[in-house]
Motif scaffolding. Structure first.
Motif, mmCIF file in Angstrom:
data_model
loop_
_atom_site.group_PDB
_atom_site.id
_atom_site.type_symbol
_atom_site.label_atom_id
_atom_site.label_comp_id
_atom_site.label_asym_id
_atom_site.label_seq_id
_atom_site.Cartn_x
_atom_site.Cartn_y
_atom_site.Cartn_z
ATOM 1 N N LEU A 141 2.147 1.829 -3.996
ATOM 2 C CA LEU A 141 0.711 2.091 -4.307
ATOM 3 C C LEU A 141 0.684 3.553 -4.123
ATOM 4 O O LEU A 141 0.434 4.685 -5.204
ATOM 5 C CB LEU A 141 -0.566 1.163 -4.249
ATOM 6 N N ARG A 142 1.011 3.872 -2.773
ATOM 7 C CA ARG A 142 0.592 5.616 -2.790
ATOM 8 C C ARG A 142 1.375 6.245 -3.695
ATOM 9 O O ARG A 142 1.583 7.241 -3.750
ATOM 10 C CB ARG A 142 0.749 5.903 -0.876
ATOM 11 N N LYS A 143 3.168 6.506 -3.216
ATOM 12 C CA LYS A 143 3.690 6.193 -3.517
ATOM 13 C C LYS A 143 3.538 6.644 -5.432
ATOM 14 O O LYS A 143 3.613 7.747 -5.636
ATOM 15 C CB LYS A 143 5.141 6.470 -2.891
ATOM 16 N N LEU A 144 3.514 5.567 -5.479
ATOM 17 C CA LEU A 144 3.527 5.704 -6.935
ATOM 18 C C LEU A 144 1.790 6.588 -7.678
ATOM 19 O O LEU A 144 2.267 7.679 -8.920
ATOM 20 C CB LEU A 144 3.107 4.087 -7.637
ATOM 21 N N GLY A 145 1.126 6.766 -7.209
ATOM 22 C CA GLY A 145 0.198 7.672 -7.320
ATOM 23 C C GLY A 145 0.455 8.762 -7.213
ATOM 24 O O GLY A 145 -0.129 9.755 -8.551
ATOM 25 N N PHE A 146 0.875 9.172 -6.523
ATOM 26 C CA PHE A 146 1.670 10.386 -6.368
ATOM 27 C C PHE A 146 2.360 11.165 -6.973
ATOM 28 O O PHE A 146 2.638 11.756 -7.602
ATOM 29 C CB PHE A 146 2.112 10.943 -4.391
ATOM 30 N N TYR A 147 3.099 10.117 -7.347
ATOM 31 C CA TYR A 147 4.633 10.964 -8.583
ATOM 32 C C TYR A 147 3.382 10.099 -10.020
ATOM 33 O O TYR A 147 4.589 11.474 -11.048
ATOM 34 C CB TYR A 147 5.729 9.875 -8.616
ATOM 35 N N ALA A 148 2.910 9.761 -10.108
ATOM 36 C CA ALA A 148 2.349 9.628 -11.038
ATOM 37 C C ALA A 148 1.434 11.205 -11.580
ATOM 38 O O ALA A 148 1.960 11.730 -13.019
ATOM 39 C CB ALA A 148 1.518 8.554 -11.735
ATOM 40 N N ILE A 149 0.553 11.229 -10.687
ATOM 41 C CA ILE A 149 0.429 12.907 -10.953
ATOM 42 C C ILE A 149 0.904 13.346 -10.647
ATOM 43 O O ILE A 149 0.940 14.950 -11.621
ATOM 44 C CB ILE A 149 -0.576 13.111 -9.800
ATOM 45 N N ARG A 162 0.651 -0.941 -0.003
ATOM 46 C CA ARG A 162 0.329 0.130 -0.084
ATOM 47 C C ARG A 162 0.510 1.073 0.028
ATOM 48 O O ARG A 162 0.124 2.300 -0.745
ATOM 49 C CB ARG A 162 -0.745 0.141 0.988
ATOM 50 N N TRP A 208 2.241 14.173 -14.500
ATOM 51 C CA TRP A 208 0.913 14.285 -15.364
ATOM 52 C C TRP A 208 1.552 15.659 -15.217
ATOM 53 O O TRP A 208 1.089 16.461 -16.561
ATOM 54 C CB TRP A 208 -0.471 13.722 -15.544
#
Length: 327
Positions: free
Chosen positions: A5-13, A2, A16
């Motif tokens: 996944l949180r870190k991946l979501g943050f850096y994906a945003i 988890r 972008w």
């Protein structure tokens, strides 16, 4: 998992947002970049029919509304198609950036790791031996951290190239040599990298040393360190395994924060030394109003900083498991 996944979501945003800002950069510049380039072209000869559309496509500006242009931009970006470089026409921007990235990556990567390792090690020893003559030298090292990159670079360049003449004046290698893995080329590249690397190390090692020293002094007063000393554990075990391991945590986080400043500082340093990395390439792009190359350099630097911060977050989560706990 988890935490990852949180870190991946943050850096994906964050990635972008960087891509979107990069899309709007040429459109926020006062005036029309295409018209500016056509006006410059008209000074040396007539403008051919259809050249305006070709320049718009080369700059990634396209036609239609912003939504259509944004879709075309994302499609080209997915294919790593940044267009053609104006400065190095007709070379593709991808080739120009690909030639410059290894120079900056090797130089900044090696110099940054050396400065961090040296600063943390010296700071650990100074904190362990607080009050000694070695500890009293720490404040003097912070003077180097206050010196701007470009000023220190000019000073080193003057002393070692002009006065003593022991190191090259600038550039990345002897241009009479062919680029390759030959001993002559690698030796020449290493010789030309000494002064740029020394600039980065001298400018940043003092800050790492002071921060680590202060954290060591604070950590040595903690109960678990006092208990370890009471158990009669070897001093080296206490210093490294108990005090330094916990004192280094803020420095790990600080490394991610300061990485952006290190990269931006290296850009100025590369310009001073005419080093063929990303900084020198960016200077050429700005001087020649090369918007495709400027956009590509911006994205490479941004993604480089994001990737480094992501790796540091993973390392920090491994060193301090408490950060993996969701609040």
């Amino acid at each position: 998992m988890r935490y990852l996944l949180r870190k991946l979501g943050f850096y994906a945003i964050a990635a972008w947002m960087a891509i979107t800002v990069n899309f709007f950069l040429p459109r926020l510049i006062p005036g029309d970049p295409v018209e500016m380039m056509l006006a410059r072209q008209a000074q040396s000869g007539p403008v051919e029919p259809g050249q305006e559309e070709a320049l718009a496509a080369m700059l990634g500006l396209g036609h239609g509304n912003l939504l259509v242009q944004y879709g075309d931009y994302l499609h080209a970006l997915a294919r790593l198609d940044f267009g053609l470089s104006v400065t190095y026409f007709p070379s593709p921007v991808t080739d120009v950036v690909g030639d410059a990235v290894p120079w900056t990556l090797v130089l900044v990567g090696a110099a940054t790791l050396l400065s961090v390792a040296l600063g943390l090690t010296l700071g650990m020893l100074a904190g362990w031996r607080r009050g000694s003559w070695f500890d009293s030298l720490v404040p003097s090292t912070t003077f180097l951290a206050a010196i701007p990159y470009f000023w220190l670079a000019l000073l080193l360049l003057y002393l070692f190239s002009q006065v003593w003449g022991v190191l090259p004046l600038g550039g990345g290698y002897d241009e009479t040599l062919d680029i390759g893995l030959s001993g002559a080329f690698l030796g020449s590249a290493a010789e030309h990298a000494v002064l740029p690397a020394a600039t980065i190390v001298l400018s940043s090692v003092g800050g790492w040393m002071l921060g680590m020293r202060n954290m060591m002094v604070s950590t040595l007063a903690e109960d678990y360190v006092v208990a370890a000393e009471a158990k009669g554990l070897p001093p080296r075990t206490i210093m490294v395994g108990y005090a330094a391991r916990n004192a280094v945590l803020p420095s790990v986080a600080g490394f991610a924060i300061s990485l952006g400043f290190i990269v931006s500082g290296s850009l100025v340093m590369e310009i001073v030394f005419s080093y063929p990395g990303m900084g020198f390439t960016l200077l050429q792009a700005v001087q020649n109003t090369d918007y495709p190359l400027m956009q590509a350099v911006f994205l490479v630097i941004t993604f480089g900083v994001l990737a480094a911060n992501f790796l540091v977050d993973l390392v920090y989560g491994f060193v301090d498991p408490r950060t993996r706990q969701a609040r």
